[in-house]
Motif scaffolding. Sequence first.
Motif, short mmCIF file in Angstrom:
data_model
loop_
_atom_site.label_atom_id
_atom_site.label_comp_id
_atom_site.label_asym_id
_atom_site.label_seq_id
_atom_site.Cartn_x
_atom_site.Cartn_y
_atom_site.Cartn_z
N TYR A 72 0.81 -1.20 0.13
CA TYR A 72 -0.13 0.05 0.10
C TYR A 72 0.98 1.22 -0.03
O TYR A 72 2.14 1.05 0.51
CB TYR A 72 -0.97 0.01 1.19
CG TYR A 72 -2.05 -0.86 1.14
CD1 TYR A 72 -3.16 -0.38 0.01
CD2 TYR A 72 -2.49 -1.87 1.76
CE1 TYR A 72 -4.38 -1.02 -0.08
CE2 TYR A 72 -3.47 -2.64 1.64
CZ TYR A 72 -4.47 -2.23 0.65
OH TYR A 72 -5.49 -2.82 0.37
N THR A 73 0.35 2.22 -0.60
CA THR A 73 0.97 3.63 -0.38
C THR A 73 -0.10 4.52 0.29
O THR A 73 -0.99 4.40 0.36
CB THR A 73 1.20 4.22 -1.70
OG1 THR A 73 0.02 4.51 -2.53
CG2 THR A 73 1.80 3.04 -2.71
N LEU A 74 0.64 5.65 0.77
CA LEU A 74 0.07 6.82 1.47
C LEU A 74 0.28 7.91 0.56
O LEU A 74 1.29 8.49 0.40
CB LEU A 74 0.55 7.16 3.13
CG LEU A 74 -0.05 8.02 3.71
CD1 LEU A 74 -1.52 8.25 4.07
CD2 LEU A 74 0.65 8.64 4.94
N LYS A 75 -0.96 8.56 0.16
CA LYS A 75 -0.77 10.03 -0.49
C LYS A 75 -0.75 10.96 0.60
O LYS A 75 -1.73 11.23 1.55
CB LYS A 75 -2.08 9.92 -1.14
CG LYS A 75 -2.13 11.41 -1.89
CD LYS A 75 -1.25 11.66 -3.08
CE LYS A 75 -1.37 13.00 -3.91
NZ LYS A 75 -2.60 13.14 -4.56
N MET A 76 0.18 11.97 0.36
CA MET A 76 0.22 13.20 1.22
C MET A 76 0.43 14.22 0.28
O MET A 76 0.74 14.25 -0.84
CB MET A 76 1.60 13.07 2.22
CG MET A 76 1.48 11.98 3.31
SD MET A 76 3.08 11.77 4.18
CE MET A 76 3.66 13.34 4.78
N ALA A 77 0.18 15.47 0.76
CA ALA A 77 0.19 16.67 0.10
C ALA A 77 0.52 17.89 0.69
O ALA A 77 0.06 18.16 1.92
CB ALA A 77 -1.50 16.84 -0.54
N CYS A 78 1.40 18.59 0.11
CA CYS A 78 1.62 19.95 0.95
C CYS A 78 1.51 20.85 -0.08
O CYS A 78 1.35 20.92 -1.35
CB CYS A 78 3.31 19.80 1.35
SG CYS A 78 4.23 19.39 0.03
N GLY A 79 1.60 22.52 0.26
CA GLY A 79 1.58 23.40 -0.66
C GLY A 79 0.29 23.82 -0.79
O GLY A 79 -0.70 23.97 0.16
N GLU A 80 -0.01 24.39 -2.17
CA GLU A 80 -1.22 25.42 -2.28
C GLU A 80 -2.40 24.57 -2.01
O GLU A 80 -3.39 25.26 -1.55
CB GLU A 80 -1.17 25.96 -3.62
CG GLU A 80 -0.21 26.99 -3.99
CD GLU A 80 -0.11 27.54 -5.35
OE1 GLU A 80 -1.29 27.64 -6.07
OE2 GLU A 80 0.78 28.06 -5.69
N ASN A 81 -2.50 23.24 -2.29
CA ASN A 81 -4.01 22.69 -2.30
C ASN A 81 -4.54 22.53 -1.01
O ASN A 81 -5.49 22.80 -0.65
CB ASN A 81 -3.61 21.41 -2.94
CG ASN A 81 -3.71 21.28 -4.53
OD1 ASN A 81 -3.66 22.41 -5.01
ND2 ASN A 81 -3.96 20.03 -5.35
N GLY A 105 -7.86 26.81 4.43
CA GLY A 105 -7.69 28.13 4.86
C GLY A 105 -8.83 29.02 4.44
O GLY A 105 -9.31 29.97 5.38
N SER A 106 -9.54 28.60 3.25
CA SER A 106 -10.56 29.49 2.88
C SER A 106 -11.68 29.36 3.66
O SER A 106 -12.75 29.87 3.44
CB SER A 106 -10.80 28.97 1.45
OG SER A 106 -11.28 27.68 1.18
N PRO A 160 -4.97 23.76 7.75
CA PRO A 160 -3.80 24.58 7.58
C PRO A 160 -4.39 25.78 6.68
O PRO A 160 -4.96 25.43 5.55
CB PRO A 160 -2.80 23.74 6.98
CG PRO A 160 -3.57 22.74 6.31
CD PRO A 160 -4.78 22.42 7.20
N ALA A 161 -3.87 26.78 7.08
CA ALA A 161 -4.07 28.17 6.35
C ALA A 161 -2.87 28.57 5.57
O ALA A 161 -2.84 29.47 4.78
CB ALA A 161 -4.74 29.24 7.16
N THR A 162 -1.72 27.96 6.09
CA THR A 162 -0.28 28.37 5.52
C THR A 162 0.38 27.15 5.44
O THR A 162 0.25 26.16 6.21
CB THR A 162 0.29 29.28 6.60
OG1 THR A 162 0.53 28.59 7.74
CG2 THR A 162 -0.61 30.62 6.77
N ARG A 163 1.65 27.36 4.91
CA ARG A 163 2.70 26.12 4.71
C ARG A 163 3.12 25.73 6.07
O ARG A 163 3.49 24.53 6.41
CB ARG A 163 3.77 26.55 3.69
CG ARG A 163 3.23 26.65 2.22
CD ARG A 163 4.58 26.71 1.40
NE ARG A 163 3.93 26.43 -0.08
CZ ARG A 163 3.50 27.15 -0.87
NH1 ARG A 163 2.78 28.35 -0.54
NH2 ARG A 163 2.94 26.83 -2.23
N MET A 164 3.38 26.60 6.85
CA MET A 164 3.96 26.38 8.43
C MET A 164 2.91 25.65 9.11
O MET A 164 3.07 24.81 9.82
CB MET A 164 4.36 27.61 9.17
CG MET A 164 3.42 28.71 9.37
SD MET A 164 4.29 30.04 10.23
CE MET A 164 2.68 31.32 10.18
N GLY A 165 1.49 26.02 8.75
CA GLY A 165 0.50 25.10 9.54
C GLY A 165 0.48 23.83 8.93
O GLY A 165 -0.02 22.96 9.71
#
Length: 487
Positions: A217-226, A232-233, A238-243
């Motif tokens: 199996y694999t785990l999908k992670m995502a960072c950045g704008e998405n 945040g909207s 998270p509303a920021t990258r540090m969040g």
Amino acid sequence: MTRQHPETSFRPLRRHTARPLLLGASLALLAGCSAAASSARPSDTPPAPQPTAAPAPVSFASTYQPRPAADTAIVGASILTGTGTRIDNGTVLMAAGKIVAVGPDIAAPDGARIIDGRGKWVTPGIIDAHSHLGVFAAPGVQGHADGNENIDPYTAHVWAEHSVWPQDPVFTKARAGGVTSLLILPGSANLFGGRGVSVKNVPAVTVQQMKFPGAPYTLKMACGENPKGRYGSRGRAPATRMGEVAGFRRAWIDAAEYGRKIDAYEKKRARGEAAEAPKRDLGLETLAGVLKGDILVQNHCYRADEMAVMLDVGHEFGYKTRAFHHAVEAYKIADLLVADDVCVATWATRWGFKMEAYDAIEENAAILSKAGVCVAIHSDEQRLIQRLNVESAVAIAAGRRAGIDIPQEEAIKWITINPAKIMGIADRTGSLEPGKMADVVLWSKNPFSVYAIAEKVFIDGALVLDTSDPATRYRSDFEIGQPVGEE
């Protein structure tokens, strides 16, 4: 058709496993009492047998069965093996669903089907390490939008395979592009999107009939704008990258604690002591599987600085990222990726469609390959999966213009053995080597030509597509009866 974008050896902890455990513990206590009274027994009395726990059942197990396959020899073709080798006027011999031999002087056994490959090319089956077929199925209507559980940034508990619709017509179209295996991932709305599933691209009624047997199996992670944009909207983290990074770290702390509880339970169980299994948590179960090294991390990430931070998150908690996906700025940190043995799955052509894609360059794959990074060209959507060979040709040409000449013998790895490595199946498919699955494509021309057509596609040695035989042109149940070419 258009649409929206979008087993691990870690034993599932089922509540009912506590029952055999308690029974086992009771038997162990009885055995202990017997041992206390055994001094009155003859010294040659054999010890009482120790109870053993029944193995946990496999959830959602693969029921894939290879199709009947005739022994076949493709003779006289130019062969890109996926191992960095090109063989001209060569033969690929398949038998019992496996590659038997590849080379210039291979004799076909009596009774084998002979296919004339002169003037044509043979490659391993094409593999896409980033697809959303079946979870964002065509046509792209809301009723088919099953790839993002975008109500919470932490959804490691969901599994893409529980959304896959095997009747998605694009599976057939991808097969026409030579695709024999693919990794279907959840979307990228969440920090933890859920588990992905590797499948073989065969017509099927259920996803279990497609599941690649034995694939991790694999785990999908995502960072950045998405993720930050999605949540945040809505006025939440998270509303920021540090969040985002804080969210990842907090979740890994919880997963490590969950893992320690499971380990303590398992140790007591192994000693025959009474112990109550911790309550299952499907999300933490997946993350703990990553920390044990059983589940492979597939991280959606665009910017170089973010990928560097995510590598450090992995270092902090002791997990390894198998691949960064999209990774349009990966060329800036090739040295870090080589040092951590992390692959990159990317495109050739996706510049500027959002802020984090502004430094995307077509030379990305070539620069990374030259630096020694494992690179894959992926699709991420339903049209590109039908021409991954052409997308790779774009990346080759961009590299040449920049003075980086990646030989076709190496570039073919971008859509064969390298995505297989990302998916953890490179020991079974992705190259034309004796003993591997006979996943093979016969192309009408050089596969990096825009005019190349996948004339014949074999999966486990079975001919699943033959452009000269209409009977092999599968249509899903959804397509049957649909008007074609009408408004």
